[in-house]
Design a protein around this motif. Structure first.
Motif, PDB file in Angstrom:
ATOM      1  N   SER A 170     -46.116 -12.936   1.634  1.00 27.71           N
ATOM      2  CA  SER A 170     -45.227 -13.793   0.858  1.00 27.71           C
ATOM      3  C   SER A 170     -43.765 -13.498   1.198  1.00 27.71           C
ATOM      4  O   SER A 170     -43.452 -12.490   1.842  1.00 27.71           O
ATOM      5  N   LEU A 171     -42.880 -14.360   0.750  1.00 19.95           N
ATOM      6  CA  LEU A 171     -41.462 -14.234   1.052  1.00 19.95           C
ATOM      7  C   LEU A 171     -40.670 -13.860  -0.192  1.00 19.95           C
ATOM      8  O   LEU A 171     -40.982 -14.285  -1.303  1.00 19.95           O
ATOM      9  N   SER A 172     -39.639 -13.061   0.006  1.00 18.26           N
ATOM     10  CA  SER A 172     -38.654 -12.796  -1.045  1.00 18.26           C
ATOM     11  C   SER A 172     -37.272 -13.079  -0.469  1.00 18.26           C
ATOM     12  O   SER A 172     -37.115 -13.232   0.750  1.00 18.26           O
ATOM     13  N   PHE A 173     -36.275 -13.141  -1.337  1.00 14.73           N
ATOM     14  CA  PHE A 173     -34.944 -13.554  -0.900  1.00 14.73           C
ATOM     15  C   PHE A 173     -33.904 -12.527  -1.344  1.00 14.73           C
ATOM     16  O   PHE A 173     -33.942 -12.048  -2.476  1.00 14.73           O
ATOM     17  N   LYS A 174     -33.002 -12.212  -0.442  1.00 16.99           N
ATOM     18  CA  LYS A 174     -31.948 -11.244  -0.743  1.00 16.99           C
ATOM     19  C   LYS A 174     -30.604 -11.824  -0.331  1.00 16.99           C
ATOM     20  O   LYS A 174     -30.397 -12.173   0.829  1.00 16.99           O
ATOM     21  N   ALA A 175     -29.691 -11.924  -1.300  1.00 16.18           N
ATOM     22  CA  ALA A 175     -28.357 -12.453  -1.018  1.00 16.18           C
ATOM     23  C   ALA A 175     -27.505 -11.385  -0.347  1.00 16.18           C
ATOM     24  O   ALA A 175     -27.668 -10.184  -0.594  1.00 16.18           O
ATOM     25  N   SER A 176     -26.593 -11.805   0.505  1.00 12.10           N
ATOM     26  CA  SER A 176     -25.685 -10.867   1.158  1.00 12.10           C
ATOM     27  C   SER A 176     -24.784 -10.207   0.117  1.00 12.10           C
ATOM     28  O   SER A 176     -24.512 -10.772  -0.945  1.00 12.10           O
ATOM     29  N   SER A 177     -24.322  -9.019   0.425  1.00  9.80           N
ATOM     30  CA  SER A 177     -23.512  -8.269  -0.542  1.00  9.80           C
ATOM     31  C   SER A 177     -22.154  -8.911  -0.781  1.00  9.80           C
ATOM     32  O   SER A 177     -21.574  -8.785  -1.857  1.00  9.80           O
ATOM     33  N   GLU A 178     -21.653  -9.632   0.200  1.00 12.45           N
ATOM     34  CA  GLU A 178     -20.344 -10.279   0.063  1.00 12.45           C
ATOM     35  C   GLU A 178     -20.420 -11.732   0.515  1.00 12.45           C
ATOM     36  O   GLU A 178     -21.069 -12.044   1.510  1.00 12.45           O
ATOM     37  N   ASP A 179     -19.750 -12.591  -0.231  1.00 10.00           N
ATOM     38  CA  ASP A 179     -19.638 -13.993   0.161  1.00 10.00           C
ATOM     39  C   ASP A 179     -18.504 -14.165   1.153  1.00 10.00           C
ATOM     40  O   ASP A 179     -17.638 -13.297   1.308  1.00 10.00           O
ATOM     41  N   PHE A 180     -18.486 -15.310   1.843  1.00 14.67           N
ATOM     42  CA  PHE A 180     -17.381 -15.619   2.741  1.00 14.67           C
ATOM     43  C   PHE A 180     -16.100 -15.792   1.922  1.00 14.67           C
ATOM     44  O   PHE A 180     -16.159 -16.148   0.745  1.00 14.67           O
ATOM     45  N   PRO A 181     -14.936 -15.559   2.521  1.00 13.00           N
ATOM     46  CA  PRO A 181     -13.678 -15.780   1.795  1.00 13.00           C
ATOM     47  C   PRO A 181     -13.440 -17.267   1.527  1.00 13.00           C
ATOM     48  O   PRO A 181     -13.958 -18.124   2.243  1.00 13.00           O
ATOM     49  N   GLN A 182     -12.671 -17.563   0.496  1.00 13.30           N
ATOM     50  CA  GLN A 182     -12.338 -18.947   0.164  1.00 13.30           C
ATOM     51  C   GLN A 182     -11.235 -19.449   1.100  1.00 13.30           C
ATOM     52  O   GLN A 182     -10.177 -18.838   1.188  1.00 13.30           O
ATOM     53  N   LYS A 183     -11.503 -20.557   1.767  1.00 16.06           N
ATOM     54  CA  LYS A 183     -10.523 -21.110   2.709  1.00 16.06           C
ATOM     55  C   LYS A 183     -10.221 -22.585   2.466  1.00 16.06           C
ATOM     56  O   LYS A 183      -9.124 -23.041   2.745  1.00 16.06           O
ATOM     57  N   HIS A 184     -11.196 -23.336   1.958  1.00 14.91           N
ATOM     58  CA  HIS A 184     -10.984 -24.770   1.761  1.00 14.91           C
ATOM     59  C   HIS A 184     -10.165 -25.043   0.502  1.00 14.91           C
ATOM     60  O   HIS A 184     -10.328 -24.353  -0.519  1.00 14.91           O
ATOM     61  N   ARG A 185      -9.339 -26.065   0.563  1.00 16.05           N
ATOM     62  CA  ARG A 185      -8.506 -26.446  -0.579  1.00 16.05           C
ATOM     63  C   ARG A 185      -8.954 -27.755  -1.210  1.00 16.05           C
ATOM     64  O   ARG A 185      -8.386 -28.187  -2.211  1.00 16.05           O
ATOM     65  N   ALA A 186      -9.937 -28.404  -0.635  1.00 15.18           N
ATOM     66  CA  ALA A 186     -10.460 -29.679  -1.145  1.00 15.18           C
ATOM     67  C   ALA A 186     -11.972 -29.546  -1.309  1.00 15.18           C
ATOM     68  O   ALA A 186     -12.586 -28.622  -0.770  1.00 15.18           O
ATOM     69  N   PRO A 187     -12.589 -30.473  -2.038  1.00 14.21           N
ATOM     70  CA  PRO A 187     -14.046 -30.403  -2.239  1.00 14.21           C
ATOM     71  C   PRO A 187     -14.808 -30.391  -0.920  1.00 14.21           C
ATOM     72  O   PRO A 187     -14.448 -31.078   0.026  1.00 14.21           O
ATOM     73  N   ILE A 188     -15.883 -29.616  -0.893  1.00 12.04           N
ATOM     74  CA  ILE A 188     -16.655 -29.454   0.338  1.00 12.04           C
ATOM     75  C   ILE A 188     -17.561 -30.662   0.570  1.00 12.04           C
ATOM     76  O   ILE A 188     -18.063 -31.264  -0.370  1.00 12.04           O
ATOM     77  N   LEU A 189     -17.777 -30.998   1.838  1.00  9.46           N
ATOM     78  CA  LEU A 189     -18.657 -32.103   2.217  1.00  9.46           C
ATOM     79  C   LEU A 189     -19.962 -31.625   2.831  1.00  9.46           C
ATOM     80  O   LEU A 189     -21.035 -32.113   2.500  1.00  9.46           O
ATOM     81  N   ASN A 190     -19.860 -30.658   3.742  1.00  9.99           N
ATOM     82  CA  ASN A 190     -21.058 -30.223   4.449  1.00  9.99           C
ATOM     83  C   ASN A 190     -20.832 -28.861   5.077  1.00  9.99           C
ATOM     84  O   ASN A 190     -19.686 -28.434   5.298  1.00  9.99           O
ATOM     85  N   ILE A 191     -21.950 -28.189   5.369  1.00  7.14           N
ATOM     86  CA  ILE A 191     -21.939 -26.948   6.127  1.00  7.14           C
ATOM     87  C   ILE A 191     -23.052 -27.031   7.166  1.00  7.14           C
ATOM     88  O   ILE A 191     -23.939 -27.869   7.079  1.00  7.14           O
ATOM     89  N   GLY A 192     -23.001 -26.159   8.155  1.00  8.22           N
ATOM     90  CA  GLY A 192     -24.038 -26.160   9.181  1.00  8.22           C
ATOM     91  C   GLY A 192     -23.991 -24.886   9.997  1.00  8.22           C
ATOM     92  O   GLY A 192     -22.965 -24.200  10.042  1.00  8.22           O
ATOM     93  N   ILE A 193     -25.121 -24.563  10.630  1.00 10.27           N
ATOM     94  CA  ILE A 193     -25.210 -23.418  11.532  1.00 10.27           C
ATOM     95  C   ILE A 193     -25.622 -23.925  12.905  1.00 10.27           C
ATOM     96  O   ILE A 193     -26.569 -24.705  13.020  1.00 10.27           O
ATOM     97  N   ALA A 194     -24.932 -23.462  13.934  1.00 13.31           N
ATOM     98  CA  ALA A 194     -25.294 -23.858  15.301  1.00 13.31           C
ATOM     99  C   ALA A 194     -26.660 -23.298  15.656  1.00 13.31           C
ATOM    100  O   ALA A 194     -26.994 -22.160  15.297  1.00 13.31           O
ATOM    101  N   GLU A 195     -27.466 -24.093  16.361  1.00 18.30           N
ATOM    102  CA  GLU A 195     -28.804 -23.654  16.785  1.00 18.30           C
ATOM    103  C   GLU A 195     -28.725 -22.442  17.701  1.00 18.30           C
ATOM    104  O   GLU A 195     -29.678 -21.668  17.799  1.00 18.30           O
ATOM    105  N   THR A 196     -27.580 -22.247  18.342  1.00 14.65           N
ATOM    106  CA  THR A 196     -27.370 -21.067  19.182  1.00 14.65           C
ATOM    107  C   THR A 196     -27.141 -19.812  18.354  1.00 14.65           C
ATOM    108  O   THR A 196     -27.203 -18.698  18.882  1.00 14.65           O
ATOM    109  N   GLY A 197     -26.838 -19.995  17.064  1.00 17.28           N
ATOM    110  CA  GLY A 197     -26.556 -18.863  16.192  1.00 17.28           C
ATOM    111  C   GLY A 197     -25.171 -18.278  16.377  1.00 17.28           C
ATOM    112  O   GLY A 197     -24.862 -17.202  15.848  1.00 17.28           O
ATOM    113  N   LYS A 198     -24.314 -18.990  17.069  1.00 14.57           N
ATOM    114  CA  LYS A 198     -22.998 -18.433  17.387  1.00 14.57           C
ATOM    115  C   LYS A 198     -21.918 -18.748  16.352  1.00 14.57           C
ATOM    116  O   LYS A 198     -20.914 -18.039  16.280  1.00 14.57           O
TER     117      LYS A 198
END
Length: 445
Positions: free
Chosen positions: A169-197
């Motif tokens: 079975s699977l369990s989930f563990k959140a990272s110890s720190e979130d990314f810093p806040q950079k956006h000043r307007a409402p977010i639209l989308n996020i994504g990860i490159a298939e290359t993982g870069k």
């Protein structure tokens, strides 16, 4: 002398009688006050008890009302309705290995569904809680062993690792720190490159941030489109594209050196041809095709397999009239054969080659559709818009694949090629027949 003594005794007796009378009167007053006070408490108690006695009845009535107003939907191509979220679903994503569908909702959870269960009666899922926040967006990592979320209150990215236990079975563990806040307007989308870069995030102003996996900003892009309406990372992991108020779609290449170090974000090409702002766009799995849907009432299919470094522009293949509205989403099947477009609560499916409207689903959700995606195999189309997730059979995809392979069979010269095509046609036809049979049974019910 005797008279004086008698007078004194009389006065003493009178005083005693008066004291007794006063005591009795005082006690009567106390008893009366106690009775009144008891009456008040009894009245308060009855008032307090009244709502308590009615509350279960009110809750039952409210539950009946909520149950009565739950949105129901059926369609011959409906493969599954996934119902575990207790609040509206805000985002969907299929894993690149084809095994999972991730969904996040306003109930502060992310659910992981198994795609192999879509055709079963029961649809089990695993739940990851988003502590002290809720996720509005979710995206799988390329290895399907983690996912990232956008936090509604934190306005930032949080990474979750999917850990396999000894029992499988699977369990989930959140990272110890979130990314810093950079956006000043409402977010639209996020994504990860298939290359993982890199990771991409975009907001409603004109900002796109390119991040490394540790949460450092590698580059920031100003789209110069007045406002952004959509942006995403291409399935191949090379490009980031955006659309917005202007009638074009802009595409950039995120460049890395041979050693994997980040170099730059370079403008690749633009899709120009719409006469009004673009709602959304999508890539085929190999990024050789793109589809756009616009406020001008059309969708367009583009050949983007071009040598843009030699200034070669994408080719416009098809322009098709369609119905769309603010917030419309578009999806292109992985093989580029089917275009799906949402308009409010409705979904339309088109043949990418001919532009013919092949399927329509009306009233899919009780609210406007906010996400629309094909799975990596192209078998299913999933969408969200309320508490449920609808999963449809991609019947137009089967029909298009059969047509294309029959045309290839006519031109095939080698026997091995012919046998392989005949086998693929047979498998696709069997899948389509199963969907058609299921469709007939649903129609008869």
């Amino acid at each position: 002398m005797e008279f004086a003594a008698l007078f004194a005794v009389t006065l003493l007796l009178g005083a005693l009688v008066m004291l007794v009378a006063l005591a009795v009167g005082k006690r009567k007053e106390e008893i009366r006050e106690e009775i009144e006070q008891a009456s008040e408490f009894a009245a308060v108690g009855s008032v307090a008890k009244a709502p308590a006695s009615k509350k279960p009845k009110q809750e039952k009535q409210r539950a009946r009302k909520d149950k009565a107003t739950q949105h129901t939907f059926s369609h011959p191509l409906l493969a599954a309705s996934l119902k575990s979220h207790s609040a509206n679903v805000t985002c969907l994503d299929f894993s690149s290995n084809g095994k999972y569908l991730a969904s996040c909702a306003e109930d502060r959870t992310v659910r992981i569904w198994s795609t192999k269960d879509f055709l079963d009666r029961e649809h089990k899922c695993l739940r990851a809680n988003v502590d002290l926040d809720s996720a509005t967006l979710v995206r799988f990592s390329p290895d399907s062993r983690a996912f990232i979320t956008w936090l509604a209150n934190g306005d930032t990215i949080r990474i979750f690792k999917m850990i396999k236990k000894e029992d499988g079975s699977l369990s989930f563990k959140a990272s110890s720190e979130d990314f810093p806040q950079k956006h000043r307007a409402p977010i639209l989308n996020i994504g990860i490159a298939e290359t993982g870069k890199f990771i991409m995030s975009t907001s409603t102003d004109t900002t796109i941030h390119i991040w490394d996996l540790k949460g450092d900003v590698l580059a920031s892009i100003n789209t110069n489109q007045i406002t952004n309406s959509y942006a995403c990372v291409s399935p191949c992991g090379r490009f980031v594209a955006s659309c917005g108020f202007t009638p074009d779609v802009k595409v950039w290449e995120v460049c890395f050196g041979k050693g994997g170090e980040f170099k730059e974000v370079a403008r690749a090409f633009d899709l120009k041809g719409h006469s009004a702002g673009v709602h959304a766009f999508a890539f085929s799995n190999d990024s050789s095709r793109m589809v756009t849907v616009s406020k001008d009432g059309t969708w367009k299919l583009w050949d983007t397999d071009v040598e843009y470094k030699k200034q070669q522009d994408p080719y416009l293949l098809t322009t098709v009239p369609c119905t769309s509205s603010e917030g419309s989403r578009v999806a292109l099947s992985p093989d580029g054969r089917v275009v799906a477009i949402s308009d409010g609560c409705n979904v339309a499916m088109y043949s990418a080659a001919s532009g013919e409207l092949e399927e329509e689903m009306h009233g899919v959700h009780s609210e406007s559709i906010n996400d629309l995606r094909f799975d990596i195999t192209g078998r299913f189309l999933a969408c969200s818009g309320d508490k449920a997730i609808r999963v449809f059979h991609n019947a137009p995809g089967y029909r298009a694949a059969i047509r294309d392979m029959k045309n290839m069979l006519k031109k095939a010269q080698y026997e091995a090629m012919k046998q392989r095509l005949q086998q693929q046609i047979s498998e696709a036809q069997t899948s389509l027949d199963n969907v058609t049979q299921e469709r007939t049974l649903k129609a008869s019910d």
